[in-house]
Design a protein around this motif. Structure first.
Motif, PDB file in Angstrom:
ATOM      1  N   ALA A  79      -2.848   7.894   6.971  1.00 17.78           N
ATOM      2  CA  ALA A  79      -2.422   6.861   6.024  1.00 17.78           C
ATOM      3  C   ALA A  79      -2.654   5.470   6.592  1.00 17.78           C
ATOM      4  O   ALA A  79      -3.008   4.533   5.871  1.00 17.78           O
ATOM      5  CB  ALA A  79      -0.952   7.058   5.670  1.00 17.78           C
ATOM      6  N   LEU A  80      -2.458   5.323   7.891  1.00 10.25           N
ATOM      7  CA  LEU A  80      -2.621   4.016   8.523  1.00 10.25           C
ATOM      8  C   LEU A  80      -4.064   3.527   8.438  1.00 10.25           C
ATOM      9  O   LEU A  80      -4.326   2.325   8.325  1.00 10.25           O
ATOM     10  CB  LEU A  80      -2.172   4.109   9.985  1.00 10.25           C
ATOM     11  N   ASP A  81      -5.011   4.469   8.465  1.00  9.99           N
ATOM     12  CA  ASP A  81      -6.426   4.090   8.383  1.00  9.99           C
ATOM     13  C   ASP A  81      -6.828   3.629   6.992  1.00  9.99           C
ATOM     14  O   ASP A  81      -7.893   3.018   6.817  1.00  9.99           O
ATOM     15  CB  ASP A  81      -7.311   5.274   8.797  1.00  9.99           C
ATOM     16  N   SER A  82      -5.991   3.940   5.991  1.00  8.16           N
ATOM     17  CA  SER A  82      -6.364   3.617   4.608  1.00  8.16           C
ATOM     18  C   SER A  82      -5.596   2.444   4.018  1.00  8.16           C
ATOM     19  O   SER A  82      -5.711   2.181   2.826  1.00  8.16           O
ATOM     20  CB  SER A  82      -6.161   4.855   3.726  1.00  8.16           C
ATOM     21  N   VAL A  83      -4.773   1.763   4.796  1.00 11.38           N
ATOM     22  CA  VAL A  83      -4.000   0.628   4.276  1.00 11.38           C
ATOM     23  C   VAL A  83      -4.583  -0.673   4.789  1.00 11.38           C
ATOM     24  O   VAL A  83      -5.329  -0.707   5.780  1.00 11.38           O
ATOM     25  CB  VAL A  83      -2.513   0.742   4.674  1.00 11.38           C
ATOM     26  N   SER A 112      -0.434  -5.456   6.306  1.00 13.13           N
ATOM     27  CA  SER A 112       0.448  -5.218   5.163  1.00 13.13           C
ATOM     28  C   SER A 112       1.774  -4.626   5.623  1.00 13.13           C
ATOM     29  O   SER A 112       1.904  -4.111   6.735  1.00 13.13           O
ATOM     30  CB  SER A 112      -0.226  -4.278   4.162  1.00 13.13           C
ATOM     31  N   SER A 113       2.755  -4.700   4.707  1.00 15.74           N
ATOM     32  CA  SER A 113       4.070  -4.127   5.027  1.00 15.74           C
ATOM     33  C   SER A 113       3.976  -2.615   5.177  1.00 15.74           C
ATOM     34  O   SER A 113       4.705  -2.008   5.968  1.00 15.74           O
ATOM     35  CB  SER A 113       5.073  -4.497   3.940  1.00 15.74           C
ATOM     36  N   THR A 114       3.051  -1.975   4.423  1.00 19.65           N
ATOM     37  CA  THR A 114       2.878  -0.521   4.536  1.00 19.65           C
ATOM     38  C   THR A 114       2.394  -0.145   5.926  1.00 19.65           C
ATOM     39  O   THR A 114       2.828   0.868   6.504  1.00 19.65           O
ATOM     40  CB  THR A 114       1.881  -0.025   3.480  1.00 19.65           C
ATOM     41  N   GLN A 115       1.516  -0.970   6.476  1.00 20.74           N
ATOM     42  CA  GLN A 115       1.023  -0.688   7.824  1.00 20.74           C
ATOM     43  C   GLN A 115       2.159  -0.725   8.848  1.00 20.74           C
ATOM     44  O   GLN A 115       2.273   0.150   9.712  1.00 20.74           O
ATOM     45  CB  GLN A 115      -0.066  -1.689   8.209  1.00 20.74           C
ATOM     46  N   SER A 116       3.014  -1.750   8.743  1.00 20.39           N
ATOM     47  CA  SER A 116       4.124  -1.858   9.699  1.00 20.39           C
ATOM     48  C   SER A 116       5.101  -0.702   9.545  1.00 20.39           C
ATOM     49  O   SER A 116       5.665  -0.206  10.523  1.00 20.39           O
ATOM     50  CB  SER A 116       4.840  -3.195   9.518  1.00 20.39           C
ATOM     51  N   GLU A 156       6.072   2.124  12.342  1.00 18.21           N
ATOM     52  CA  GLU A 156       7.443   2.477  12.723  1.00 18.21           C
ATOM     53  C   GLU A 156       7.628   3.992  12.720  1.00 18.21           C
ATOM     54  O   GLU A 156       8.308   4.556  13.579  1.00 18.21           O
ATOM     55  CB  GLU A 156       8.442   1.822  11.767  1.00 18.21           C
ATOM     56  N   ILE A 157       7.014   4.659  11.734  1.00 18.12           N
ATOM     57  CA  ILE A 157       7.092   6.131  11.688  1.00 18.12           C
ATOM     58  C   ILE A 157       6.445   6.729  12.931  1.00 18.12           C
ATOM     59  O   ILE A 157       6.985   7.633  13.577  1.00 18.12           O
ATOM     60  CB  ILE A 157       6.423   6.662  10.407  1.00 18.12           C
TER      61      ILE A 157
END
Length: 669
Positions: free
Chosen positions: A306-310, A314-318, A322-323
């Motif tokens: 998921a990290l490679d596709s954001v 962005s907030s989604t990356q952060s 954290e996960i």
């Protein structure tokens, strides 16, 4: 010599020996004995000289000796007494002529039981003297037996290894044996006159002592294991048995306490129970780690995808980061559990300790804070040890974190290494099975609050912590203990409250250098890519799909199999080369080890990379070969997987390193 007629029954017959050269005396005495055979059945033998008497006494059993001698023949009386006393004690009576009082005294002092003048030798006098002599001798023998018995009993009490204490009926100590003095530290002079309360430890309820007194006061035996306190304050455990002593009328006059020191045995039993408890928790940790590692690998894999596709920034990356960070901390906890259970897979290499510790110390400054002075003192001439750098880092991180928590207002933490040789004297002091020899010592010292004597014996227990709730897992020192034991080393802690703490770790040195390949740094460099065909075997569907997606994104052709049998079918039907099989170890129907064995026949050119969330011993039990180079422990990141896949594909394998047949694989330990 002649023999009197035997008229009395043999069971009451008294054999008498007359020693002397007067025949008329023999006939006179024999006649007296025959006349009185009903009241005293006796048989008389005659020896005409002292030498003949000695010979006869050696051959037969006599109950009485009558000895004739002249008044001035005291030396002969003494010789006879010495001879009789050297063997079995026999009473003897001296028959003499005109003995004055002074002569009688000498005769009695020489050992005679009595003295009779021949002029007064008649039936009444002789029989009375014989009866008195026999009764006196019997009394003396009984007294001697009683004295011998008393002496033996006294020696047994004095030399007993168990403590013995005798008190009056009111509980006042009247006697203690040397074992009591040695165990308690109280001398006999200090104990006598006191009560057993001087041994009270405060570790037992008052009800126990009330029950003790009620039991013995009515004459019953009290038996229990008690915790007592020595004169110097140390506690000891004793198996105590207390009984009443009664007089002839049946009244209780004293109490006797017999105690056996159980301290050493109970300590050994506690150590055994502790070892069993730690082993049980270790087995539990290994089982939990498998499922936990699979879940963590799924979490990290999909988070990375998921990290490679954001969008970067962005907030989604952060949130995804954290996960991943939380999963990394959870993976660290799993590694601690495996390290405690001594089953953590190791990337062992032979090296000196100093360079490894030097690199780790550089990162410890950030962990412990600026208010703590951290010093590394490398020792000289250290021997090489077989080590896993990651495990050494775990040891130092855990001990440094403990030191930091013990010094909230700052202090000093010193890490030192040394070359040591443990000898027999050191081993004996530790009361443990430690091979003598050369060791590399790692010492961590802090100036913190220290560890109290109550907590010190428990610090290596899993989940045991003195920190407040929420401030520690209780696995830090258990992890250190597990790692050290897994590497056949030893760890000791020295501490007192307010005096700081010292941890000493001894790791055995090796004799020869073993060449190993340094594991690549998976945290740096570009993501590894490839074009080879990979057979991915994983029974966890979610993990298999995520891993396959990732490998495909990085150029690999991925063939997916849900278990070992499925993988064999795919390998048999695929028309092209399969360069690598990435397989889980523990799977239903066909394990990873069995799959590798069958693939060696079907596709001998296919290399194998094993992955598993189980502990190391389980991996070995499933016939996994070359764990150091062909194994990846879950949980892993996709970056780590890519690096390991590339490493296995690119590694040059000599024929001696790779099992050439299924038979060779099956024979692996």
């Amino acid at each position: 010599m002649s023999t009197a007629a035997q008229h009395a029954p043999s069971r009451t017959l008294l054999r008498v020996l007359l020693v002397g050269n007067q025949e008329e005396d023999f006939f006179l005495i024999r006649e007296i004995l025959e006349r009185n055979r009903d009241s005293m059945p006796a048989e008389l033998d005659h020896a005409s000289s002292l030498e003949e008497a000695k010979h006869m006494l050696q051959r037969g059993h006599y109950g009485l000796v009558l000895f004739e001698h002249e008044t001035n023949d005291a030396s002969a009386t003494k010789l006879l007494a010495e001879f009789l006393q050297a063997g079995e004690t026999i009473p003897f009576i001296v028959l003499t002529d005109r003995a004055d009082e002074k002569a009688v005294v000498k005769i009695i002092e020489a050992g005679a039981s009595d003295c009779v003048e021949k002029s007064e030798l008649n039936g009444a006098n002789l029989l009375r003297t014989m009866r008195c002599t026999l009764n006196l001798h019997s009394t003396q023998q009984q007294r001697k037996l009683a004295e011998d018995s008393s002496r033996t009993l006294s020696c047994a009490v004095e030399q007993s290894a168990d403590t013995i204490m005798i008190t009056s009926s009111q509980g006042i100590i009247e006697y203690v044996n040397p074992a009591f003095e040695a165990l308690t530290g109280y001398s006999s002079e200090e104990a006598v006159g006191q009560t057993p309360r001087i041994l009270t430890s405060g570790q037992q309820p008052p009800e126990l002592y009330r029950e003790l007194w009620e039991t013995i006061s009515i004459g019953n035996v009290y038996h229990n294991i008690l915790v007592n306190r020595k004169k110097n304050g140390e506690l000891y455990y004793v198996d105590e048995s207390i009984s009443a002593i009664r007089d002839a009328a049946g009244s209780i006059t004293h109490f006797v306490s017999n105690g056996r020191d159980l301290t050493k045995r109970l300590h050994l039993e506690a150590q055994l129970l502790q070892a069993q408890k730690m082993d049980a928790v270790g087995r539990l940790a290994g089982g939990v780690a498998h499922d936990f590692n699979n879940l963590l690998t799924i979490i990290t894999s999909y988070s990375e995808l998921a990290l490679d596709s954001v969008e970067p920034g962005s907030s989604t990356q952060s949130r995804l980061q954290e996960i991943l960070s939380a999963a990394g901390r959870a993976a660290g906890l799993t590694r601690q559990l495996l390290a405690y259970s001594r089953n953590q897979p190791q990337a062992l290499r032979v090296a000196e300790l100093n360079p490894v510790v030097s690199v780790i110390v550089q990162t410890l400054h950030r962990l412990i804070g600026e208010d703590i002075e951290l010093t590394f003192i490398p020792g000289q001439g250290l021997g090489r040890i077989r080590l896993d750098p990651m495990q050494i880092e775990q040891i130092l991180m855990n001990l440094a974190a403990n030191a930091r928590d013990a010094m909230p207002e700052g202090g000093r933490c010193t890490i030192a290494t040394a070359n040591v040789r443990l000898d027999e004297e050191y081993v004996c002091q530790k009361n443990a099975v430690i091979p003598v020899g050369r060791y590399a010592a790692l010492t961590i010292t802090d100036t913190g609050s220290g560890i109290s004597a109550d907590h010190l014996p428990h610090i290596f227990e899993p989940f045991y912590t003195t920190k407040p709730s929420g401030h520690g897992t209780g696995l830090g020192l258990a992890t250190v203990y597990g790692i050290v034991k897994q590497n056949h080393g030893f760890v000791w802690a020295y501490s007192e409250a307010g005096m700081g703490t010292v941890f000493k770790i001894y790791l055995p040195c090796v004799q020869e250098r073993v060449a190993t390949t340094e594991p690549p740094d998976s945290a740096t460099g570009a993501m590894s890519r490839g074009t080879e065909t990979v057979l991915l075997v994983e029974d966890e569907n979610s993990l298999r799909r995520a891993t396959a997606e990732f490998l495909a994104l990085h150029g690999y052709t991925v063939l997916q199999a849900k278990d070992g049998r499925d993988a064999l079918a795919i390998a048999a039907n695929h028309g092209k080369a399969i360069e690598l099989a990435v397989t889980d170890v523990v799977m239903p129907r066909l394990s990873g080890g069995q799959l590798a064995k069958k693939l060696a026949n079907v596709r001998p050119a296919t290399r194998v990379l094993f992955v598993s969330g189980y502990a190391g011993q389980t991996i070995l039990d499933h016939k996994v070969f070359d764990v150091e180079n062909n194994f990846l422990q879950k949980p892993f990141t996709l970056r780590q997987l890519a690096t390991k896949v590339r490493s296995v594909l690119d590694r040059n394998i000599t024929p001696s390193e790779m099992p050439s047949s299924a038979a060779e694989i099956s024979s692996l330990p």
